[in-house]
Design a protein around this motif. Structure first.
Motif, PDB file in Angstrom:
ATOM      1  N   ASP A 180       0.850  -1.203   0.000  1.00  0.00           N
ATOM      2  CA  ASP A 180       0.000   0.000   0.000  1.00  0.00           C
ATOM      3  C   ASP A 180       0.876   1.241   0.000  1.00  0.00           C
ATOM      4  O   ASP A 180       0.612   2.217  -0.694  1.00  0.00           O
ATOM      5  N   SER A 181       1.920   1.156   0.803  1.00  0.00           N
ATOM      6  CA  SER A 181       2.809   2.293   0.905  1.00  0.00           C
ATOM      7  C   SER A 181       3.524   2.550  -0.420  1.00  0.00           C
ATOM      8  O   SER A 181       3.677   3.692  -0.863  1.00  0.00           O
ATOM      9  N   LEU A 182       3.927   1.470  -1.091  1.00  0.00           N
ATOM     10  CA  LEU A 182       4.585   1.637  -2.402  1.00  0.00           C
ATOM     11  C   LEU A 182       3.613   2.258  -3.411  1.00  0.00           C
ATOM     12  O   LEU A 182       3.985   3.148  -4.179  1.00  0.00           O
ATOM     13  N   ASP A 183       2.354   1.798  -3.375  1.00  0.00           N
ATOM     14  CA  ASP A 183       1.363   2.356  -4.305  1.00  0.00           C
ATOM     15  C   ASP A 183       1.197   3.859  -4.083  1.00  0.00           C
ATOM     16  O   ASP A 183       1.108   4.637  -5.033  1.00  0.00           O
ATOM     17  N   HIS A 184       1.161   4.235  -2.816  1.00  0.00           N
ATOM     18  CA  HIS A 184       1.036   5.661  -2.519  1.00  0.00           C
ATOM     19  C   HIS A 184       2.224   6.437  -3.057  1.00  0.00           C
ATOM     20  O   HIS A 184       2.085   7.522  -3.610  1.00  0.00           O
ATOM     21  N   GLN A 185       3.402   5.864  -2.886  1.00  0.00           N
ATOM     22  CA  GLN A 185       4.596   6.561  -3.372  1.00  0.00           C
ATOM     23  C   GLN A 185       4.564   6.677  -4.899  1.00  0.00           C
ATOM     24  O   GLN A 185       4.949   7.703  -5.453  1.00  0.00           O
ATOM     25  N   ILE A 186       4.086   5.624  -5.566  1.00  0.00           N
ATOM     26  CA  ILE A 186       4.041   5.660  -7.033  1.00  0.00           C
ATOM     27  C   ILE A 186       3.090   6.774  -7.500  1.00  0.00           C
ATOM     28  O   ILE A 186       3.425   7.574  -8.368  1.00  0.00           O
ATOM     29  N   VAL A 187       1.902   6.828  -6.869  1.00  0.00           N
ATOM     30  CA  VAL A 187       0.940   7.859  -7.282  1.00  0.00           C
ATOM     31  C   VAL A 187       1.490   9.253  -6.983  1.00  0.00           C
ATOM     32  O   VAL A 187       1.353  10.180  -7.799  1.00  0.00           O
ATOM     33  N   ASN A 188       2.161   9.376  -5.850  1.00  0.00           N
ATOM     34  CA  ASN A 188       2.780  10.672  -5.533  1.00  0.00           C
ATOM     35  C   ASN A 188       3.812  11.060  -6.579  1.00  0.00           C
ATOM     36  O   ASN A 188       3.887  12.219  -6.993  1.00  0.00           O
ATOM     37  N   LEU A 189       4.593  10.092  -7.016  1.00  0.00           N
ATOM     38  CA  LEU A 189       5.620  10.373  -8.022  1.00  0.00           C
ATOM     39  C   LEU A 189       4.977  10.770  -9.359  1.00  0.00           C
ATOM     40  O   LEU A 189       5.450  11.668 -10.047  1.00  0.00           O
ATOM     41  N   ILE A 190       3.880  10.086  -9.693  1.00  0.00           N
ATOM     42  CA  ILE A 190       3.200  10.429 -10.949  1.00  0.00           C
ATOM     43  C   ILE A 190       2.661  11.854 -10.863  1.00  0.00           C
ATOM     44  O   ILE A 190       2.754  12.630 -11.816  1.00  0.00           O
ATOM     45  N   SER A 191       2.138  12.199  -9.687  1.00  0.00           N
ATOM     46  CA  SER A 191       1.637  13.555  -9.516  1.00  0.00           C
ATOM     47  C   SER A 191       2.778  14.568  -9.660  1.00  0.00           C
ATOM     48  O   SER A 191       2.639  15.592 -10.336  1.00  0.00           O
ATOM     49  N   GLU A 192       3.926  14.254  -9.047  1.00  0.00           N
ATOM     50  CA  GLU A 192       5.098  15.144  -9.179  1.00  0.00           C
ATOM     51  C   GLU A 192       5.513  15.252 -10.639  1.00  0.00           C
ATOM     52  O   GLU A 192       5.859  16.312 -11.127  1.00  0.00           O
ATOM     53  N   ARG A 193       5.461  14.113 -11.335  1.00  0.00           N
ATOM     54  CA  ARG A 193       5.856  14.090 -12.754  1.00  0.00           C
ATOM     55  C   ARG A 193       4.952  15.027 -13.564  1.00  0.00           C
ATOM     56  O   ARG A 193       5.407  15.750 -14.435  1.00  0.00           O
ATOM     57  N   LEU A 194       3.655  15.003 -13.221  1.00  0.00           N
ATOM     58  CA  LEU A 194       2.726  15.853 -13.975  1.00  0.00           C
ATOM     59  C   LEU A 194       2.979  17.336 -13.711  1.00  0.00           C
ATOM     60  O   LEU A 194       2.728  18.180 -14.571  1.00  0.00           O
ATOM     61  N   THR A 195       3.480  17.640 -12.531  1.00  0.00           N
ATOM     62  CA  THR A 195       3.836  19.041 -12.253  1.00  0.00           C
ATOM     63  C   THR A 195       4.984  19.462 -13.173  1.00  0.00           C
ATOM     64  O   THR A 195       4.983  20.558 -13.736  1.00  0.00           O
ATOM     65  N   VAL A 196       5.955  18.550 -13.349  1.00  0.00           N
ATOM     66  CA  VAL A 196       7.074  18.871 -14.250  1.00  0.00           C
ATOM     67  C   VAL A 196       6.574  18.964 -15.692  1.00  0.00           C
ATOM     68  O   VAL A 196       7.006  19.830 -16.460  1.00  0.00           O
ATOM     69  N   VAL A 197       5.627  18.085 -16.031  1.00  0.00           N
ATOM     70  CA  VAL A 197       5.055  18.124 -17.379  1.00  0.00           C
ATOM     71  C   VAL A 197       4.463  19.508 -17.665  1.00  0.00           C
ATOM     72  O   VAL A 197       4.646  20.084 -18.735  1.00  0.00           O
ATOM     73  N   LYS A 198       3.783  20.044 -16.648  1.00  0.00           N
ATOM     74  CA  LYS A 198       3.178  21.374 -16.802  1.00  0.00           C
ATOM     75  C   LYS A 198       4.260  22.407 -17.088  1.00  0.00           C
ATOM     76  O   LYS A 198       4.105  23.274 -17.951  1.00  0.00           O
ATOM     77  N   GLU A 199       5.376  22.293 -16.363  1.00  0.00           N
ATOM     78  CA  GLU A 199       6.464  23.253 -16.559  1.00  0.00           C
ATOM     79  C   GLU A 199       7.054  23.106 -17.963  1.00  0.00           C
ATOM     80  O   GLU A 199       7.355  24.091 -18.634  1.00  0.00           O
ATOM     81  N   ILE A 200       7.190  21.858 -18.409  1.00  0.00           N
ATOM     82  CA  ILE A 200       7.725  21.619 -19.762  1.00  0.00           C
ATOM     83  C   ILE A 200       6.783  22.237 -20.797  1.00  0.00           C
ATOM     84  O   ILE A 200       7.216  22.881 -21.760  1.00  0.00           O
ATOM     85  N   ALA A 201       5.479  22.044 -20.569  1.00  0.00           N
ATOM     86  CA  ALA A 201       4.496  22.579 -21.526  1.00  0.00           C
ATOM     87  C   ALA A 201       4.626  24.094 -21.627  1.00  0.00           C
ATOM     88  O   ALA A 201       4.530  24.667 -22.723  1.00  0.00           O
ATOM     89  N   ASP A 202       4.883  24.738 -20.493  1.00  0.00           N
ATOM     90  CA  ASP A 202       5.052  26.202 -20.516  1.00  0.00           C
ATOM     91  C   ASP A 202       6.254  26.602 -21.358  1.00  0.00           C
ATOM     92  O   ASP A 202       6.179  27.527 -22.151  1.00  0.00           O
ATOM     93  N   VAL A 203       7.363  25.868 -21.165  1.00  0.00           N
ATOM     94  CA  VAL A 203       8.572  26.185 -21.928  1.00  0.00           C
ATOM     95  C   VAL A 203       8.319  25.968 -23.420  1.00  0.00           C
ATOM     96  O   VAL A 203       8.692  26.784 -24.264  1.00  0.00           O
ATOM     97  N   LYS A 204       7.660  24.845 -23.735  1.00  0.00           N
ATOM     98  CA  LYS A 204       7.387  24.544 -25.149  1.00  0.00           C
ATOM     99  C   LYS A 204       6.519  25.632 -25.771  1.00  0.00           C
ATOM    100  O   LYS A 204       6.725  26.048 -26.895  1.00  0.00           O
ATOM    101  N   LYS A 205       5.562  26.070 -24.978  1.00  0.00           N
ATOM    102  CA  LYS A 205       4.654  27.119 -25.456  1.00  0.00           C
ATOM    103  C   LYS A 205       5.469  28.356 -25.821  1.00  0.00           C
ATOM    104  O   LYS A 205       5.298  28.947 -26.890  1.00  0.00           O
ATOM    105  N   ASP A 206       6.391  28.716 -24.908  1.00  0.00           N
ATOM    106  CA  ASP A 206       7.199  29.921 -25.125  1.00  0.00           C
ATOM    107  C   ASP A 206       8.143  29.781 -26.311  1.00  0.00           C
ATOM    108  O   ASP A 206       8.434  30.748 -26.997  1.00  0.00           O
TER     109      ASP A 206
END
Ligand code: S3P
Length: 259
Positions: A180-206
């Motif tokens: 259960d703990s590993l699953d939570h960590q995986i979902v947390n990491l995916i959420s963190e990854r999506l935050t970086v994705v957002k930042e990448i999208a901003d750079v690409k936009k610019d």
């Protein structure tokens, strides 16, 4: 249930509430190290920190830990106890069973929203709090003999899980808790990854770059396959499935941002 149990985890993870109930249920003595700190210094943690700073608090916290570990029973600790190497060493060398009560940062923040007694919560910015979180999580995990996921669980349920850890069928309970703990960590990491994705999208936009760079993704895929070549748990097919999931999620995300 025999030897001492030490509960560790972030502020608001439920260490004190669970510790009290666990001690009652198992007829053991309960000690909360924050309360012991107050007894020892004759002052609240809030004013001690305001007068002497966090470093002095940590030094005193070590003394209280060392002293109170002479007792047996259930001991709940302050969230920052793991930040000090000495404290971790003291805990690891003791014959206590260490249990990490793990909660999501969001859960912790909402539980503590109205708390005025925890000085760090008031002093730290959200970024600093997240940094503390990132620093401490691996320390809690590595120090713990067992981890119990506490999100959305009532204290009674958590207490029962702790008790089960000491019963004959504990292996399964403990492994489930770990997964259960590993699953939570995986979902947390995916959420963190999506935050970086957002930042990448901003750079690409610019910079006018297109959303998907296929070459880069293929390269990532083959690097992962190379890295996990000797890991019998991770087949090429599994890597393909994971990368497909991660990239499709992020492409959807980026596309939404590009409108
Ligand atoms: C702290 C957590 C508090 C207390 C002190 C510092 C921390 O204990 O020891 O305010 O550094 O996270 P709780 O985890 O019981 O809130």
């Amino acid at each position: 249930m025999t030897n001492t149990i030490i509960l560790i985890g972030f502020m608001g993870a439920g260490k004190t509430t669970v510790g009290q109930q666990l001690a009652k249920e198992t007829k053991q003595q309960f000690l909360d190290l924050d309360d012991e700190f107050v007894k020892e210094t004759g002052t609240s943690i809030k004013s001690f920190m305001a007068d002497n700073g966090e470093k002095a608090f940590r030094t005193m916290e070590t003394k209280v830990l060392e002293d109170r570990l002479q007792n047996s029973g259930v001991i709940s600790t302050g969230g920052g106890i793991v930040e000090s190497d000495i404290n971790r060493e003291i805990i690891a060398k003791s014959d206590a069973t260490v249990i990490f009560l793990q909660a999501d940062l969001a859960t912790v923040i909402s539980r503590l929203a109205t708390d005025t007694e925890r000085p760090l919560l008031r002093q730290l910015s959200m970024k600093q709090l997240m940094d503390r979180w990132a620093l401490r999580e691996p320390l809690y995990s590595s120090l713990a003999d067992s981890t119990i996921q506490t999100n959305g669980k009532r204290p009674e349920k958590i207490v029962q899980e702790v008790i089960k850890l000491f019963s004959p069928d504990n292996a399964l309970v403990s492994l489930r808790s770990e997964i259960d703990s590993l699953d939570h960590q995986i979902v947390n990491l995916i959420s963190e990854r999506l935050t970086v994705v957002k930042e990448i999208a901003d750079v690409k936009k610019d910079t006018g770059l297109s959303v998907v760079q296929h070459g880069r993704m293929d390269q990532m895929r083959s690097e992962l396959k190379k890295e996990f070549r000797d890991d019998e748990n991770v087949s090429d097919r599994l890597i393909d499935e994971i990368v497909d999931l991660l990239t499709s999620t992020s492409i959807n995300h980026e596309n939404k941002m590009f409108g």
